[in-house]
Design a protein around this motif. Structure first.
Motif, PDB file in Angstrom:
ATOM      1  N   ILE A 184     -29.139  -2.610   0.353  1.00 54.51           N
ATOM      2  CA  ILE A 184     -28.911  -2.285   1.767  1.00 54.51           C
ATOM      3  C   ILE A 184     -30.020  -2.862   2.636  1.00 54.51           C
ATOM      4  O   ILE A 184     -29.772  -3.427   3.710  1.00 54.51           O
ATOM      5  N   ARG A 185     -31.260  -2.755   2.154  1.00 55.20           N
ATOM      6  CA  ARG A 185     -32.390  -3.307   2.909  1.00 55.20           C
ATOM      7  C   ARG A 185     -32.237  -4.819   3.097  1.00 55.20           C
ATOM      8  O   ARG A 185     -32.457  -5.339   4.191  1.00 55.20           O
ATOM      9  N   THR A 186     -31.838  -5.504   2.058  1.00 52.72           N
ATOM     10  CA  THR A 186     -31.669  -6.961   2.144  1.00 52.72           C
ATOM     11  C   THR A 186     -30.578  -7.329   3.127  1.00 52.72           C
ATOM     12  O   THR A 186     -30.733  -8.240   3.960  1.00 52.72           O
ATOM     13  N   TRP A 187     -29.451  -6.628   3.068  1.00 51.99           N
ATOM     14  CA  TRP A 187     -28.351  -6.924   3.982  1.00 51.99           C
ATOM     15  C   TRP A 187     -28.745  -6.710   5.434  1.00 51.99           C
ATOM     16  O   TRP A 187     -28.425  -7.523   6.300  1.00 51.99           O
ATOM     17  N   ILE A 188     -29.445  -5.594   5.714  1.00 45.44           N
ATOM     18  CA  ILE A 188     -29.874  -5.325   7.080  1.00 45.44           C
ATOM     19  C   ILE A 188     -30.871  -6.386   7.534  1.00 45.44           C
ATOM     20  O   ILE A 188     -30.793  -6.908   8.654  1.00 45.44           O
ATOM     21  N   ASN A 189     -31.786  -6.731   6.673  1.00 51.90           N
ATOM     22  CA  ASN A 189     -32.830  -7.694   7.017  1.00 51.90           C
ATOM     23  C   ASN A 189     -32.261  -9.080   7.296  1.00 51.90           C
ATOM     24  O   ASN A 189     -32.794  -9.828   8.127  1.00 51.90           O
ATOM     25  N   ASP A 190     -31.178  -9.436   6.616  1.00 51.95           N
ATOM     26  CA  ASP A 190     -30.608 -10.776   6.738  1.00 51.95           C
ATOM     27  C   ASP A 190     -29.485 -10.871   7.775  1.00 51.95           C
ATOM     28  O   ASP A 190     -28.883 -11.940   7.939  1.00 51.95           O
ATOM     29  N   ALA A 191     -29.203  -9.782   8.476  1.00 55.49           N
ATOM     30  CA  ALA A 191     -28.021  -9.746   9.342  1.00 55.49           C
ATOM     31  C   ALA A 191     -28.231 -10.356  10.719  1.00 55.49           C
ATOM     32  O   ALA A 191     -27.278 -10.501  11.479  1.00 55.49           O
ATOM     33  N   GLY A 192     -29.444 -10.755  11.060  1.00 61.07           N
ATOM     34  CA  GLY A 192     -29.727 -11.134  12.440  1.00 61.07           C
ATOM     35  C   GLY A 192     -29.610 -12.599  12.782  1.00 61.07           C
ATOM     36  O   GLY A 192     -29.980 -13.002  13.881  1.00 61.07           O
ATOM     37  N   SER A 193     -29.089 -13.416  11.870  1.00 61.62           N
ATOM     38  CA  SER A 193     -29.022 -14.847  12.153  1.00 61.62           C
ATOM     39  C   SER A 193     -27.594 -15.284  12.473  1.00 61.62           C
ATOM     40  O   SER A 193     -26.628 -14.677  12.004  1.00 61.62           O
ATOM     41  N   ASP A 194     -27.489 -16.361  13.274  1.00 62.05           N
ATOM     42  CA  ASP A 194     -26.198 -16.989  13.583  1.00 62.05           C
ATOM     43  C   ASP A 194     -25.184 -15.992  14.150  1.00 62.05           C
ATOM     44  O   ASP A 194     -24.035 -15.928  13.711  1.00 62.05           O
ATOM     45  N   LEU A 195     -25.600 -15.212  15.128  1.00 66.28           N
ATOM     46  CA  LEU A 195     -24.728 -14.215  15.727  1.00 66.28           C
ATOM     47  C   LEU A 195     -23.980 -14.800  16.917  1.00 66.28           C
ATOM     48  O   LEU A 195     -24.571 -15.466  17.774  1.00 66.28           O
ATOM     49  N   ALA A 196     -22.698 -14.538  16.965  1.00 64.69           N
ATOM     50  CA  ALA A 196     -21.898 -14.969  18.110  1.00 64.69           C
ATOM     51  C   ALA A 196     -22.111 -14.005  19.275  1.00 64.69           C
ATOM     52  O   ALA A 196     -22.535 -12.865  19.104  1.00 64.69           O
ATOM     53  N   CYS A 197     -21.794 -14.469  20.461  1.00 64.93           N
ATOM     54  CA  CYS A 197     -21.894 -13.608  21.639  1.00 64.93           C
ATOM     55  C   CYS A 197     -20.894 -12.456  21.559  1.00 64.93           C
ATOM     56  O   CYS A 197     -19.852 -12.565  20.907  1.00 64.93           O
ATOM     57  N   LEU A 198     -21.221 -11.359  22.226  1.00 67.31           N
ATOM     58  CA  LEU A 198     -20.314 -10.225  22.354  1.00 67.31           C
ATOM     59  C   LEU A 198     -19.629 -10.303  23.709  1.00 67.31           C
ATOM     60  O   LEU A 198     -20.304 -10.314  24.744  1.00 67.31           O
ATOM     61  N   VAL A 199     -18.319 -10.359  23.697  1.00 64.06           N
ATOM     62  CA  VAL A 199     -17.574 -10.391  24.960  1.00 64.06           C
ATOM     63  C   VAL A 199     -16.553  -9.271  24.965  1.00 64.06           C
ATOM     64  O   VAL A 199     -16.174  -8.743  23.923  1.00 64.06           O
ATOM     65  N   GLU A 200     -16.134  -8.908  26.158  1.00 63.67           N
ATOM     66  CA  GLU A 200     -15.101  -7.890  26.270  1.00 63.67           C
ATOM     67  C   GLU A 200     -13.813  -8.405  25.605  1.00 63.67           C
ATOM     68  O   GLU A 200     -13.296  -9.459  25.994  1.00 63.67           O
ATOM     69  N   PRO A 201     -13.278  -7.687  24.611  1.00 61.06           N
ATOM     70  CA  PRO A 201     -12.121  -8.193  23.872  1.00 61.06           C
ATOM     71  C   PRO A 201     -10.883  -8.394  24.733  1.00 61.06           C
ATOM     72  O   PRO A 201     -10.034  -9.221  24.401  1.00 61.06           O
ATOM     73  N   TRP A 202     -10.779  -7.658  25.837  1.00 66.37           N
ATOM     74  CA  TRP A 202      -9.586  -7.744  26.669  1.00 66.37           C
ATOM     75  C   TRP A 202      -9.619  -8.910  27.643  1.00 66.37           C
ATOM     76  O   TRP A 202      -8.640  -9.171  28.338  1.00 66.37           O
ATOM     77  N   GLN A 203     -10.722  -9.633  27.683  1.00 66.32           N
ATOM     78  CA  GLN A 203     -10.792 -10.783  28.570  1.00 66.32           C
ATOM     79  C   GLN A 203     -10.152 -11.994  27.895  1.00 66.32           C
ATOM     80  O   GLN A 203     -10.453 -12.302  26.748  1.00 66.32           O
ATOM     81  N   ARG A 204      -9.277 -12.672  28.589  1.00 62.97           N
ATOM     82  CA  ARG A 204      -8.513 -13.762  27.998  1.00 62.97           C
ATOM     83  C   ARG A 204      -8.816 -15.114  28.646  1.00 62.97           C
ATOM     84  O   ARG A 204      -8.000 -15.994  28.687  1.00 62.97           O
ATOM     85  N   SER A 205     -10.006 -15.247  29.198  1.00 65.39           N
ATOM     86  CA  SER A 205     -10.466 -16.515  29.741  1.00 65.39           C
ATOM     87  C   SER A 205     -11.966 -16.569  29.495  1.00 65.39           C
ATOM     88  O   SER A 205     -12.514 -15.700  28.817  1.00 65.39           O
ATOM     89  N   ASP A 206     -12.632 -17.586  30.022  1.00 71.13           N
ATOM     90  CA  ASP A 206     -14.073 -17.668  29.819  1.00 71.13           C
ATOM     91  C   ASP A 206     -14.727 -16.356  30.239  1.00 71.13           C
ATOM     92  O   ASP A 206     -14.498 -15.846  31.333  1.00 71.13           O
ATOM     93  N   ALA A 207     -15.550 -15.818  29.350  1.00 67.45           N
ATOM     94  CA  ALA A 207     -16.150 -14.507  29.585  1.00 67.45           C
ATOM     95  C   ALA A 207     -17.661 -14.607  29.412  1.00 67.45           C
ATOM     96  O   ALA A 207     -18.170 -15.442  28.668  1.00 67.45           O
ATOM     97  N   VAL A 208     -18.368 -13.736  30.085  1.00 64.87           N
ATOM     98  CA  VAL A 208     -19.824 -13.684  29.981  1.00 64.87           C
ATOM     99  C   VAL A 208     -20.208 -12.744  28.847  1.00 64.87           C
ATOM    100  O   VAL A 208     -19.681 -11.642  28.728  1.00 64.87           O
ATOM    101  N   CYS A 209     -21.123 -13.188  27.987  1.00 68.60           N
ATOM    102  CA  CYS A 209     -21.610 -12.343  26.892  1.00 68.60           C
ATOM    103  C   CYS A 209     -22.216 -11.068  27.448  1.00 68.60           C
ATOM    104  O   CYS A 209     -22.990 -11.096  28.414  1.00 68.60           O
ATOM    105  N   MET A 210     -21.898  -9.944  26.842  1.00 69.60           N
ATOM    106  CA  MET A 210     -22.410  -8.653  27.286  1.00 69.60           C
ATOM    107  C   MET A 210     -23.907  -8.514  27.038  1.00 69.60           C
ATOM    108  O   MET A 210     -24.551  -7.629  27.604  1.00 69.60           O
TER     109      MET A 210
END
Length: 250
Positions: free
Chosen positions: A213-239
């Motif tokens: 569990i420690r390894t998974w948490i420690n390694d989870a922070g790379s190559d993350l995509a932006c978070l956008v509102e799922p209901w937006q269906r056009s270009d959206a700004v990352c939250m």
């Protein structure tokens, strides 16, 4: 692809009594930078302020003390639980935006599993498909976790721990519900091996589980995509980072 500077959103899932909180707390002790820990429903003290806690209090009252918050209207309850999880995300967006790792004890997966079982108590195949469909519905409320850590164990051991911790004896029906939920959790995890990581306490000891569990948490922070509102269906700004992010139409 442009990656985001935000922190990862991680959830821990599993039956009552499998040791999610205990193992996760032990895992983060050795991390140089501690995650923000968001309590699961059962560990939240009554009387906390906020919309999420008010909704949770209403569910507790409607369920008459049932440990699985079952009040007899599974779809309505599913929507309320999803609303609570959206509220939880809203409360940690600022932390994610500054790069903080956030670990939420139980996310929308528990809602999907438990409510699917209530809707299809005697049909495992229909329950699995409904759990998948409920996760799809939940993802229209808020982004799913970047990583979900599922802790599994023998149901009998989980029941024993849960009863000892909560100082209450579960009925045979409640034990059966836990057993079915445990099986469905594992089936659901198998449908998305990218998001899920599984710690099976039937085959690894406590120390190995903590380290994994420690390894998974420690390694989870790379190559993350932006978070956008799922209901937006056009270009959206990352939250979190404010980048303009194309959103594919469904």
């Amino acid at each position: 692809m442009t990656y985001c500077s935000r922190g990862p959103l991680i959830s821990t899932e599993g039956l009552n009594g499998v040791g999610k909180t205990y193992l996760t707390n032990r895992a983060v002790e050795a991390l140089a930078v501690k995650p923000l820990m968001l309590d699961e429903f059962s560990q939240r003290a009554n009387g906390r302020l906020g919309l999420g806690e008010a909704l949770l209090r209403a569910l507790r009252e409607a369920s008459g003390g049932d440990p699985f918050l079952r009040g007899g209207t599974p779809m309505a309850e599913a929507l309320i639980l999803m609303a609570i999880k959206r509220h939880d995300l809203d409360t940690v967006l600022t932390d994610l935006a500054r790069g903080q790792v956030v670990v939420e004890g139980r996310s929308v997966d528990t809602t999907a599993v438990c409510q699917a079982l209530l809707l299809h108590p005697d049909d495992p195949e229909a329950a699995l498909q409904t759990a998948i469909d409920l996760l799809d519905l939940a993802s229209s409320y808020r982004p799913l976790p970047d990583l979900t850590i599922l802790v599994t164990d023998d149901t009998s051991k989980a029941v024993e721990r849960a009863q000892r911790r909560d100082r209450r004896e579960l009925t045979s029906e409640q034990v059966d519900f836990m057993r079915d939920a445990g099986a469905l959790f594992e089936q659901l995890a198998a449908t998305d091996p990218v998001r899920y990581r599984v710690v099976d306490r039937r085959v690894v000891d406590e120390y190995a589980a903590v380290e994994q569990i420690r390894t998974w948490i420690n390694d989870a922070g790379s190559d993350l995509a932006c978070l956008v509102e799922p209901w937006q269906r056009s270009d959206a700004v990352c939250m979190c980072c404010g980048q303009l992010t194309p959103v594919e139409a469904s």
